[in-house]
Design a protein around this motif. Structure first.
Motif, PDB file in Angstrom:
ATOM      1  N   LEU A  34     -31.276 -17.291  24.635  1.00 16.82           N
ATOM      2  CA  LEU A  34     -30.998 -16.660  25.923  1.00 16.82           C
ATOM      3  C   LEU A  34     -31.729 -17.380  27.057  1.00 16.82           C
ATOM      4  O   LEU A  34     -31.170 -17.582  28.141  1.00 16.82           O
ATOM      5  CB  LEU A  34     -31.393 -15.188  25.890  1.00 16.82           C
ATOM      6  N   LYS A  35     -32.970 -17.783  26.818  1.00 17.82           N
ATOM      7  CA  LYS A  35     -33.716 -18.496  27.853  1.00 17.82           C
ATOM      8  C   LYS A  35     -33.124 -19.879  28.103  1.00 17.82           C
ATOM      9  O   LYS A  35     -33.144 -20.367  29.245  1.00 17.82           O
ATOM     10  CB  LYS A  35     -35.192 -18.604  27.455  1.00 17.82           C
ATOM     11  N   VAL A  36     -32.600 -20.498  27.052  1.00 14.16           N
ATOM     12  CA  VAL A  36     -31.932 -21.790  27.235  1.00 14.16           C
ATOM     13  C   VAL A  36     -30.693 -21.616  28.112  1.00 14.16           C
ATOM     14  O   VAL A  36     -30.455 -22.390  29.038  1.00 14.16           O
ATOM     15  CB  VAL A  36     -31.534 -22.396  25.875  1.00 14.16           C
ATOM     16  N   MET A  37     -29.926 -20.560  27.825  1.00  9.93           N
ATOM     17  CA  MET A  37     -28.726 -20.304  28.615  1.00  9.93           C
ATOM     18  C   MET A  37     -29.073 -19.975  30.062  1.00  9.93           C
ATOM     19  O   MET A  37     -28.381 -20.408  30.990  1.00  9.93           O
ATOM     20  CB  MET A  37     -27.920 -19.166  27.986  1.00  9.93           C
ATOM     21  N   ASP A  38     -30.138 -19.224  30.269  1.00 11.93           N
ATOM     22  CA  ASP A  38     -30.580 -18.912  31.631  1.00 11.93           C
ATOM     23  C   ASP A  38     -30.941 -20.192  32.390  1.00 11.93           C
ATOM     24  O   ASP A  38     -30.601 -20.350  33.569  1.00 11.93           O
ATOM     25  CB  ASP A  38     -31.784 -17.975  31.598  1.00 11.93           C
ATOM     26  N   MET A  39     -31.634 -21.092  31.713  1.00 12.00           N
ATOM     27  CA  MET A  39     -32.022 -22.359  32.329  1.00 12.00           C
ATOM     28  C   MET A  39     -30.798 -23.181  32.708  1.00 12.00           C
ATOM     29  O   MET A  39     -30.694 -23.695  33.837  1.00 12.00           O
ATOM     30  CB  MET A  39     -32.904 -23.156  31.367  1.00 12.00           C
ATOM     31  N   LEU A  40     -29.848 -23.310  31.774  1.00 11.98           N
ATOM     32  CA  LEU A  40     -28.645 -24.091  32.042  1.00 11.98           C
ATOM     33  C   LEU A  40     -27.810 -23.458  33.150  1.00 11.98           C
ATOM     34  O   LEU A  40     -27.262 -24.165  34.013  1.00 11.98           O
ATOM     35  CB  LEU A  40     -27.809 -24.225  30.767  1.00 11.98           C
ATOM     36  N   GLN A  41     -27.719 -22.136  33.143  1.00  9.12           N
ATOM     37  CA  GLN A  41     -26.967 -21.455  34.192  1.00  9.12           C
ATOM     38  C   GLN A  41     -27.594 -21.705  35.566  1.00  9.12           C
ATOM     39  O   GLN A  41     -26.886 -21.949  36.552  1.00  9.12           O
ATOM     40  CB  GLN A  41     -26.912 -19.953  33.904  1.00  9.12           C
ATOM     41  N   ASN A  42     -28.901 -21.655  35.630  1.00 12.30           N
ATOM     42  CA  ASN A  42     -29.609 -21.905  36.881  1.00 12.30           C
ATOM     43  C   ASN A  42     -29.330 -23.319  37.382  1.00 12.30           C
ATOM     44  O   ASN A  42     -28.962 -23.536  38.545  1.00 12.30           O
ATOM     45  CB  ASN A  42     -31.110 -21.694  36.653  1.00 12.30           C
ATOM     46  N   LEU A  43     -29.473 -24.301  36.485  1.00 13.08           N
ATOM     47  CA  LEU A  43     -29.290 -25.704  36.885  1.00 13.08           C
ATOM     48  C   LEU A  43     -27.834 -26.001  37.218  1.00 13.08           C
ATOM     49  O   LEU A  43     -27.532 -26.589  38.265  1.00 13.08           O
ATOM     50  CB  LEU A  43     -29.773 -26.619  35.759  1.00 13.08           C
ATOM     51  N   PHE A  44     -26.924 -25.599  36.345  1.00 15.13           N
ATOM     52  CA  PHE A  44     -25.524 -25.956  36.530  1.00 15.13           C
ATOM     53  C   PHE A  44     -24.898 -25.228  37.721  1.00 15.13           C
ATOM     54  O   PHE A  44     -23.987 -25.764  38.364  1.00 15.13           O
ATOM     55  CB  PHE A  44     -24.728 -25.673  35.254  1.00 15.13           C
ATOM     56  N   ASP A 102     -28.807 -35.626  45.311  1.00 14.20           N
ATOM     57  CA  ASP A 102     -29.133 -34.213  45.491  1.00 14.20           C
ATOM     58  C   ASP A 102     -29.383 -33.521  44.159  1.00 14.20           C
ATOM     59  O   ASP A 102     -30.187 -32.585  44.072  1.00 14.20           O
ATOM     60  CB  ASP A 102     -28.014 -33.509  46.257  1.00 14.20           C
ATOM     61  N   MET A 103     -28.688 -33.945  43.113  1.00 20.51           N
ATOM     62  CA  MET A 103     -28.912 -33.357  41.782  1.00 20.51           C
ATOM     63  C   MET A 103     -30.345 -33.591  41.322  1.00 20.51           C
ATOM     64  O   MET A 103     -30.999 -32.689  40.792  1.00 20.51           O
ATOM     65  CB  MET A 103     -27.927 -33.952  40.773  1.00 20.51           C
ATOM     66  N   VAL A 104     -30.818 -34.818  41.512  1.00 19.75           N
ATOM     67  CA  VAL A 104     -32.198 -35.128  41.119  1.00 19.75           C
ATOM     68  C   VAL A 104     -33.176 -34.276  41.922  1.00 19.75           C
ATOM     69  O   VAL A 104     -34.106 -33.674  41.364  1.00 19.75           O
ATOM     70  CB  VAL A 104     -32.496 -36.626  41.304  1.00 19.75           C
ATOM     71  N   LYS A 105     -32.966 -34.193  43.212  1.00 22.66           N
ATOM     72  CA  LYS A 105     -33.869 -33.410  44.064  1.00 22.66           C
ATOM     73  C   LYS A 105     -33.808 -31.927  43.715  1.00 22.66           C
ATOM     74  O   LYS A 105     -34.830 -31.235  43.719  1.00 22.66           O
ATOM     75  CB  LYS A 105     -33.502 -33.632  45.530  1.00 22.66           C
ATOM     76  N   GLU A 106     -32.612 -31.427  43.397  1.00 22.62           N
ATOM     77  CA  GLU A 106     -32.448 -30.004  43.079  1.00 22.62           C
ATOM     78  C   GLU A 106     -33.125 -29.637  41.764  1.00 22.62           C
ATOM     79  O   GLU A 106     -33.582 -28.511  41.585  1.00 22.62           O
ATOM     80  CB  GLU A 106     -30.959 -29.662  43.015  1.00 22.62           C
ATOM     81  N   SER A 107     -33.200 -30.587  40.843  1.00 27.11           N
ATOM     82  CA  SER A 107     -33.801 -30.287  39.541  1.00 27.11           C
ATOM     83  C   SER A 107     -35.293 -29.981  39.654  1.00 27.11           C
ATOM     84  O   SER A 107     -35.872 -29.357  38.763  1.00 27.11           O
ATOM     85  CB  SER A 107     -33.572 -31.448  38.566  1.00 27.11           C
ATOM     86  N   PHE A 108     -35.932 -30.405  40.756  1.00 26.51           N
ATOM     87  CA  PHE A 108     -37.327 -30.043  40.981  1.00 26.51           C
ATOM     88  C   PHE A 108     -37.499 -28.535  41.130  1.00 26.51           C
ATOM     89  O   PHE A 108     -38.593 -28.006  40.931  1.00 26.51           O
ATOM     90  CB  PHE A 108     -37.856 -30.727  42.252  1.00 26.51           C
ATOM     91  N   LYS A 109     -36.428 -27.842  41.482  1.00 26.21           N
ATOM     92  CA  LYS A 109     -36.507 -26.405  41.757  1.00 26.21           C
ATOM     93  C   LYS A 109     -36.264 -25.543  40.513  1.00 26.21           C
ATOM     94  O   LYS A 109     -36.366 -24.327  40.576  1.00 26.21           O
ATOM     95  CB  LYS A 109     -35.482 -26.027  42.832  1.00 26.21           C
ATOM     96  N   VAL A 110     -35.931 -26.174  39.386  1.00 21.74           N
ATOM     97  CA  VAL A 110     -35.642 -25.431  38.156  1.00 21.74           C
ATOM     98  C   VAL A 110     -36.756 -25.696  37.147  1.00 21.74           C
ATOM     99  O   VAL A 110     -36.971 -26.834  36.736  1.00 21.74           O
ATOM    100  CB  VAL A 110     -34.280 -25.844  37.562  1.00 21.74           C
TER     101      VAL A 110
END
Length: 205
Positions: A34-44, A102-110
């Motif tokens: 579930l935590k993996v899915m939460d992480m992927l949902q946040n990033l994607f 922007d993807m690289v920069k956005e990944s700092f927020k996850v």
């Protein structure tokens, strides 16, 4: 039994973006599904918004991989379409490059679920070339792309470095002077294609 293909065509000078998460297997092994899915949902979800911002089409997600490309917009008028053809896909390539930055920069927020103080690190690969695309399947039709250009874009991602954008020589040369912060070129071995010249970009500094 086989049914006719719903849609199929060749596309030229298409820029393709592949992204994956560095150390995903380690992260997934250390937390609940579930935590993996939460992480992927946040990033994607963030990546989806960036695709809309830059006019790039999301193609698919496979595990921790996110795939997008810049295809023609069928709603564009003829003048815009002719202008895009004249630049050999450069305008769409720039959209993909800006998306990747922007993807690289956005990944700092996850944050990684294994360490709330560690942000996710991603790898990005981009190539430009010709591909085949179409809608495949009967019960759940799906838009798919394939060809050497797709394979090379995937290889750019697989051989990229964390928080870097790794591109083929074709993509680098197409962008030209619109991006000047490239690091030195390197030779990358690509299955069934031999050794190819590639370029690395750090979008943060």
């Amino acid at each position: 039994y086989s049914s006719p293909v719903l849609y199929a065509e060749e596309k030229h000078n298409v820029s393709i973006v592949f992204v994956d998460i560095v150390g995903f297997s380690r992260i997934a092994a250390g937390v609940t599904p579930l935590k993996v899915m939460d992480m992927l949902q946040n990033l994607f979800s963030r990546f989806d918004l960036l695709c809309e911002k830059h006019g790039v089409q999301k193609l698919d997600t496979v595990g921790d991989a996110y795939i997008a490309c810049a295809l023609d917009d069928d709603d564009d008028d003829d003048d815009d379409e002719n202008n895009r053809e004249d630049d050999n896909g450069k305008s769409r390539a720039l959209c993909c490059l800006n998306l990747a930055k922007d993807m690289v920069k956005e990944s700092f927020k996850v944050m990684a679920p294994t360490d709330p103080e560690e942000h996710l690190k991603i790898r990005v690969g981009i190539h430009v070339g010709d591909l085949s695309c179409g809608v495949l399947g009967q019960s759940v039709p799906k838009f798919s792309v394939f060809g050497d250009a797709v394979n090379l874009a995937a290889r750019m991602e697989q051989t990229s470095m964390p928080m870097r954008i790794h591109v083929s020589k074709q993509f680098h040369d197409l962008i030209g002077e619109d991006e000047t912060r490239w690091e030195e070129s390197k030779i990358t071995s690509v299955k069934n294609m031999g050794e190819v010249e590639t370029w690395i970009l750090d979008p943060v500094y």
